[in-house]
Scaffold this motif. Structure first.
Motif, short mmCIF file in Angstrom:
data_model
loop_
_atom_site.label_atom_id
_atom_site.label_comp_id
_atom_site.label_asym_id
_atom_site.label_seq_id
_atom_site.Cartn_x
_atom_site.Cartn_y
_atom_site.Cartn_z
N VAL A 1 25.13 -27.12 53.85
CA VAL A 1 26.28 -26.43 53.26
C VAL A 1 27.15 -27.49 52.58
O VAL A 1 27.20 -28.64 53.01
CB VAL A 1 27.11 -25.66 54.31
CG1 VAL A 1 26.30 -24.52 54.90
CG2 VAL A 1 27.60 -26.59 55.41
N GLY A 2 27.79 -27.10 51.52
CA GLY A 2 28.65 -28.04 50.83
C GLY A 2 29.18 -27.47 49.55
O GLY A 2 29.11 -26.25 49.31
N ALA A 3 29.71 -28.33 48.73
CA ALA A 3 30.28 -27.90 47.46
C ALA A 3 30.26 -29.04 46.48
O ALA A 3 30.41 -30.22 46.85
CB ALA A 3 31.70 -27.39 47.66
N ASP A 4 30.04 -28.69 45.23
CA ASP A 4 30.21 -29.62 44.11
C ASP A 4 31.50 -29.24 43.39
O ASP A 4 31.81 -28.05 43.24
CB ASP A 4 29.05 -29.52 43.12
CG ASP A 4 27.70 -29.78 43.78
OD1 ASP A 4 27.66 -30.57 44.73
OD2 ASP A 4 26.70 -29.18 43.34
N VAL A 5 32.22 -30.23 42.96
CA VAL A 5 33.41 -30.00 42.14
C VAL A 5 33.16 -30.64 40.79
O VAL A 5 32.97 -31.85 40.69
CB VAL A 5 34.68 -30.59 42.79
CG1 VAL A 5 35.90 -30.34 41.90
CG2 VAL A 5 34.90 -30.00 44.18
N ASP A 6 33.10 -29.80 39.76
CA ASP A 6 32.90 -30.31 38.41
C ASP A 6 34.24 -30.84 37.89
O ASP A 6 35.08 -30.08 37.38
CB ASP A 6 32.35 -29.21 37.50
CG ASP A 6 30.97 -28.74 37.95
OD1 ASP A 6 30.27 -29.54 38.60
OD2 ASP A 6 30.59 -27.61 37.63
N MET A 7 34.44 -32.14 38.06
CA MET A 7 35.70 -32.76 37.67
C MET A 7 35.88 -32.72 36.15
O MET A 7 37.00 -32.66 35.64
CB MET A 7 35.74 -34.20 38.16
CG MET A 7 35.47 -34.36 39.65
SD MET A 7 36.71 -33.53 40.68
CE MET A 7 38.14 -34.55 40.34
N ALA A 8 34.79 -32.77 35.44
CA ALA A 8 34.78 -32.69 33.98
C ALA A 8 33.37 -32.29 33.57
O ALA A 8 32.48 -32.15 34.41
CB ALA A 8 35.16 -34.05 33.37
N ARG A 9 33.18 -32.09 32.28
CA ARG A 9 31.85 -31.73 31.81
C ARG A 9 30.85 -32.86 32.03
O ARG A 9 29.64 -32.66 31.93
CB ARG A 9 31.90 -31.37 30.32
CG ARG A 9 32.65 -30.07 30.04
CD ARG A 9 32.83 -29.87 28.55
NE ARG A 9 31.57 -29.64 27.87
CZ ARG A 9 30.99 -28.44 27.72
NH1 ARG A 9 31.57 -27.37 28.23
NH2 ARG A 9 29.86 -28.32 27.06
N TRP A 10 31.34 -34.04 32.37
CA TRP A 10 30.47 -35.20 32.55
C TRP A 10 30.50 -35.74 33.97
O TRP A 10 29.87 -36.77 34.24
CB TRP A 10 30.87 -36.31 31.58
CG TRP A 10 32.34 -36.68 31.66
CD1 TRP A 10 33.36 -36.12 30.97
CD2 TRP A 10 32.92 -37.65 32.53
NE1 TRP A 10 34.56 -36.68 31.33
CE2 TRP A 10 34.31 -37.64 32.28
CE3 TRP A 10 32.42 -38.55 33.47
CZ2 TRP A 10 35.20 -38.48 32.96
CZ3 TRP A 10 33.30 -39.39 34.14
CH2 TRP A 10 34.67 -39.35 33.88
N ALA A 11 31.20 -35.07 34.92
CA ALA A 11 31.33 -35.64 36.27
C ALA A 11 31.35 -34.55 37.32
O ALA A 11 32.08 -33.56 37.21
CB ALA A 11 32.59 -36.48 36.37
N THR A 12 30.52 -34.74 38.37
CA THR A 12 30.50 -33.87 39.54
C THR A 12 30.73 -34.73 40.78
O THR A 12 30.14 -35.80 40.93
CB THR A 12 29.14 -33.15 39.69
OG1 THR A 12 28.98 -32.25 38.62
CG2 THR A 12 29.07 -32.38 40.99
N VAL A 13 31.61 -34.25 41.67
CA VAL A 13 31.78 -34.87 42.99
C VAL A 13 31.21 -33.90 44.02
O VAL A 13 31.47 -32.69 43.96
CB VAL A 13 33.26 -35.17 43.28
CG1 VAL A 13 33.44 -35.65 44.71
CG2 VAL A 13 33.80 -36.21 42.30
N SER A 14 30.42 -34.41 44.95
CA SER A 14 29.70 -33.56 45.89
C SER A 14 29.94 -33.97 47.34
O SER A 14 29.95 -35.16 47.66
CB SER A 14 28.19 -33.62 45.60
OG SER A 14 27.47 -32.81 46.49
N LEU A 15 30.15 -32.97 48.20
CA LEU A 15 30.26 -33.18 49.64
C LEU A 15 29.33 -32.20 50.33
O LEU A 15 29.41 -30.99 50.10
CB LEU A 15 31.70 -32.96 50.12
CG LEU A 15 31.94 -33.14 51.63
CD1 LEU A 15 31.73 -34.59 52.03
CD2 LEU A 15 33.35 -32.68 52.00
#
Length: 412
Positions: A321-335
């Motif tokens: 389980v987790g989530a990605d946060v699309d910080m921008a069209r060029w960057a994803t942060v994932s936990l």
């Protein structure tokens, strides 16, 4: 099968050099004492004063189980290292049955999204994962203690051998992968891992006299100068192809608020298990996948099962389980939180002494796994860079303090 571990190690011990030994055989060398050259063989002083072979320790099933325990989980580790996601390079939704690119964010790291690449799209890349195993069931690998007993003898009264083990086990996996959108709702892919394993270790053995107070067991020497302590060292490296994986993802439902899919992962025993490069057996994973989208937030949940054809490796329930946060069209942060709970009784059993007395400082606990992963994926044009760190929460099984992944992929 792997109860034959010490028989194999016996043959390997006769090799002309340690370099010719497989890594799994070298583990047997840690339980080779004095000058005997055969794992678990010791000596006894005969009435005429000569030192003769004594195989009472070799015949002990409990002693063989120590070797099987170490070998089995090391072998399983080579095929259980999490592989980074090989999909999700582009995010699609379906409008009126037509795939429409929703947001070209870089995509997930470990957790699988339900979305697919789209017909004709290709994602290819390479991931490098480095792991240094530091503990086994919470016990530091440089502080493992064993008590070896004689076959058919009461551990509380007979001579025994105390062994202190110190192991350093490292593994690096370079995984080449390619995923193709065969249909708008179906991806297929292949992962070819190249594995490097490094194993070093030392054992120190000491004879402990039984209730008689005078030991009849020696590790070598002569009747006049018996050897009651022994030290062995091992060092070996191996590299080669690991267990090749074939993957497929089927998107069943894809709506703006969320999607549902199925993922299968078949891994074949192409890695050399004797050199800790693969599991030595076929395995199959099946996952049900959910992912949603709420603005820049992409939560996901994966649940499934992994099956190993060899019963010496645990089958297990899987969950991420987790989530990605699309910080921008060029960057994803994932936990992500990755969980694994073995199904049924554990295949990794430790021997017990008289009245259940433990013969090792390794505890008899479940080998369930729970880890947290944190990372980022960055896109530059069609190239994507992955950086991730994974750390365990639980003590069961072999555990590193952390593992890291660096990857590069390209969408076509």
């Amino acid at each position: 099968m792997r109860r034959l571990f010490f028989a194999c190690a016996t043959v390997a011990a006769c090799a002309s050099s340690a370099a010719a030994q497989k890594l799994r055989d070298q583990l047997g060398s840690l339980l080779t004492f004095g000058d005997w050259g055969v794992p678990l063989r010791v000596g006894s002083v005969a009435p005429d004063g000569t030192v003769v072979p004594n195989d009472a320790f070799r015949a002990s099933a409990a002693n063989a189980e120590f070797g099987s325990f170490l070998v089995n989980w090391m072998t399983a580790s080579a095929s259980s290292t999490p592989l980074a996601s090989t999909g999700g390079g582009r995010v699609f939704r379906f409008a009126g049955g037509v795939p429409v690119e929703d947001q070209p964010a870089p995509g997930p790291i470990f957790g699988e999204r339900a979305t697919t690449l789209g017909r004709g799209a290709v994602l290819a890349g390479v991931n490098y994962t480095g792991v240094q195993f530091s503990r086994v069931r919470g016990v530091p690998l440089d502080a493992v203690r064993l008590t070896l007993t004689q076959n058919g003898a009461a551990a509380s009264t007979a001579d025994a051998i105390n062994v202190a083990l110190s192991l350093d086990y490292q593994m690096a996996v370079t995984a080449l992968f390619a995923t193709v959108g065969v249909f708008d709702r179906m991806d297929v892919g292949v992962v070819v891992p190249f594995v490097r394993s490094r194993l070093t270790g030392q054992s120190t053995a000491n004879v402990v006299a039984g209730s008689a107070g005078v030991s009849s067991v020696v590790l070598g020497g002569t009747a006049a100068a018996p050897l009651t302590s022994s030290r062995q060292n091992i060092s070996g490296r191996a590299s080669g192809i690991g267990d090749v994986a074939l993957r497929a993802k089927l998107n069943l439902v894809d709506r703006p608020a969320g999607g549902v899919g199925l993922v299968t992962d078949l891994r074949f025993p192409t890695g050399d298990a004797d050199n800790l490069l693969g599991s030595g057996t076929f395995s199959a994973r099946a996952l049900a996948v959910y992912s949603g989208r709420f603005g820049a937030l992409v939560p996901y949940a994966n649940a499934g099962y992994v099956y190993f054809a060899d019963s010496t490796i645990n089958n297990a329930l899987l969950a991420t389980v987790g989530a990605d946060v699309d910080m921008a069209r060029w960057a994803t942060v994932s936990l992500s939180v990755l969980g694994q709970r073995h199904a049924g009784a554990s295949a990794y059993r430790l021997p017990a002494g008289d009245a259940g007395r433990s013969l090792t400082n390794i505890p008899e606990i479940r080998d369930d796994a729970l880890s947290i992963a944190f990372g980022t994926k960055l896109a530059v044009r069609n190239n994507r860079l992955t950086l991730n760190v994974l750390a365990p929460f639980t003590r069961g099984g072999p555990r590193p303090d952390f593992a890291y992944t660096v990857g590069l992929e390209r969408a076509f």
